[in-house]
Design an enzyme around this catalytic site. Structure first.
Site, short mmCIF file in Angstrom:
data_model
loop_
_atom_site.label_atom_id
_atom_site.label_comp_id
_atom_site.label_asym_id
_atom_site.label_seq_id
_atom_site.Cartn_x
_atom_site.Cartn_y
_atom_site.Cartn_z
CB CYS A 233 -10.55 47.64 63.46
SG CYS A 233 -11.40 46.24 62.67
CB ALA A 235 -11.35 52.21 69.32
N GLY A 237 -8.28 55.63 68.00
CA GLY A 237 -8.56 56.78 67.16
C GLY A 237 -7.42 57.53 66.53
N GLY A 238 -6.18 57.10 66.70
CA GLY A 238 -5.07 57.84 66.13
C GLY A 238 -5.18 58.00 64.63
CE LYS A 239 -3.22 52.62 62.10
NZ LYS A 239 -3.08 52.45 63.56
CB CYS A 349 0.62 46.57 65.17
SG CYS A 349 -0.69 45.99 66.25
#
Length: 412
Positions: A233, A235, A237-239, A349
């Site tokens: 999951c 997108a 894409g930060g992680k 989150c």
């Protein structure tokens, strides 16, 4: 009165509020349609700010309105919402009262404009004020328990801008260049309202926008040069970028083709590499097992209430239950894709225990407790070795979103 300057912005705000409160749309979804006819960037930002402030302070705005009317207006009455728009501007955004009246009353064409004018004028003459922190809806406060008051305090102001750096060793350098502060190596925090595309380092991909709390799950997998990691999951894409930057060989999977395009754009801008896969995680099968899996699961996103105050009014037990079922299904599949000795980090989150603590009681893996040394100053692990953040934490440093993070490993 259709040519009143500023009226289209207020009409757009009213449409956004109607879409969120009556139809249950997200504020992001509602804004696309409502702001279609508003061309100016600052005007679009103002319309969104008005709607956001009404949603953030709605319980208190309703109380102020009820204190100035002989008979309570129905909860869904248009005059109540128009009054909330006018009051939010005057009491939160610094709009002069005469401008709030001039752009608010035309929204009630054919309706009780005299009533709205009278109530608003009365409240302004009284010097009506809002409390220092928003009052949470009763059902929300009940769910969030003893932290509800602190969380509400954290909602009083929209959040700052957090950046995650491609090279953590340059943290001090980038904090100085951008005029920001750092809460942890690889992080820089700037004042809100900053135009991201104009900042130094954007074009060269030296950093990306990511709430500080959202950066913690990937940090807890650590650097593992050359080993295989799955960002499930993934997108936008930060992680994925975080994992690639510290040497993981990353497979990034997400069901949304549109959101995965953003991930690919971020990879290209930063010069980092990952394998992007568009697929349904409930049907996809990996070609081989992974050394690490990061499951930042779909959730109600109530932890993002600072920037998305619509969740205070849209999310209830039904939505929480639906998300918890999906999270359980994703977690059950993810644990089967982990190599012996591998780590899995589960994150949401969300401020809802059913999506966090209640979701990781029986994973089939062994707990890998998170230590205080792995976390920034001001945030510590729970007694169970998990991480639970919320907007009431780090009050002097600008706060952070609400997240739940748990870590596990598969024994050899």
């Amino acid at each position: 009165m259709t040519d009143v300057p500023g009226l289209p912005v207020r009409r757009a705000a009213l449409r956004m509020l109607d879409a969120v409160l009556r139809r249950g749309e997200t504020l992001d979804q509602a804004s696309h349609a409502a702001l279609r006819q508003v061309r100016s960037g600052p005007d679009r930002a103002l319309g969104l700010a008005i709607a956001s402030e009404v949603l953030r302070w709605k319980v208190d705005l309703d109380a102020v309105i009820d204190g100035a009317t002989r008979q309570s207006l129905p909860a869904d009455a248009k005059p109540r919402m128009v009054l909330a728009i006018m009051l939010a501007q005057a009491m939160r955004l610094g709009t002069p009262p005469h401008a709030a009246i001039a752009t608010g009353l035309p929204l009630l064409a054919g309706g009780p404009r005299r009533l709205a004018h009278g109530v608003f004028s009365t409240l302004m003459k009284r010097g009506a004020t809002l409390p220092e922190a928003p009052t949470l809806p009763r059902a929300v406060a009940d769910r969030w328990g003893e932290r509800a008051s602190a969380i509400a305090t954290g909602l009083a102001e929209p959040p700052p801008l957090d950046l995650t750096l491609r090279d953590p060793d340059r943290t001090a350098e980038w904090a100085t260049k951008l005029g920001g502060a750092s809460l942890m190596p690889g992080h820089v925090r700037l004042a809100r309202g900053t135009a991201v595309e104009n900042l130094e380092g954007f074009d060269e991909g030296a950093w990306w926008v990511q709430d500080f709390a959202a950066s913690l799950p990937a940090r807890l997998l650590g650097p593992r040069a050359g080993r295989r990691a799955l960002d499930l999951c993934a997108a936008p894409g930060g992680k994925t970028l975080q994992l690639a930057a510290v040497g993981w060989n990353v497979t990034a999977l997400d069901i949304s083709k549109r959101r995965m395009e953003r991930l690919r754009e971020n990879l290209a801008r930063t010069g980092l590499e990952a394998t992007a896969v568009v697929a349904d995680a409930l049907a996809w099968e990996p070609p081989e097992l992974f050394d690490a899996i990061l499951l930042d699961a779909p959730c109600t996103a109530t932890g993002t209430c600072r920037r998305h105050p619509d969740v205070l009014h849209r999310i209830g037990l039904r939505q929480i239950g639906e998300m918890a079922e999906l999270q359980a299904a994703l977690l059950a599949r993810a644990v089967t894709w982990l190599r012996p000795g591998g780590r899995l980090v589960y994150a949401v989150c969300s401020l809802e225990p059913d999506e966090g603590e209640g979701r990781v009681q029986d994973t089939g893996l062994s707990p890998d407790p998170i230590s205080a040394e792995e976390l920034p100053h001001g945030i510590g692990p729970t007694a169970s070795g998990h991480v639970r953040t919320d907007p009431g934490m780090l009050p002097g440093a600008g706060g952070l979103d609400g997240f739940f993070v748990a870590r596990f490993f598969r024994p050899n």
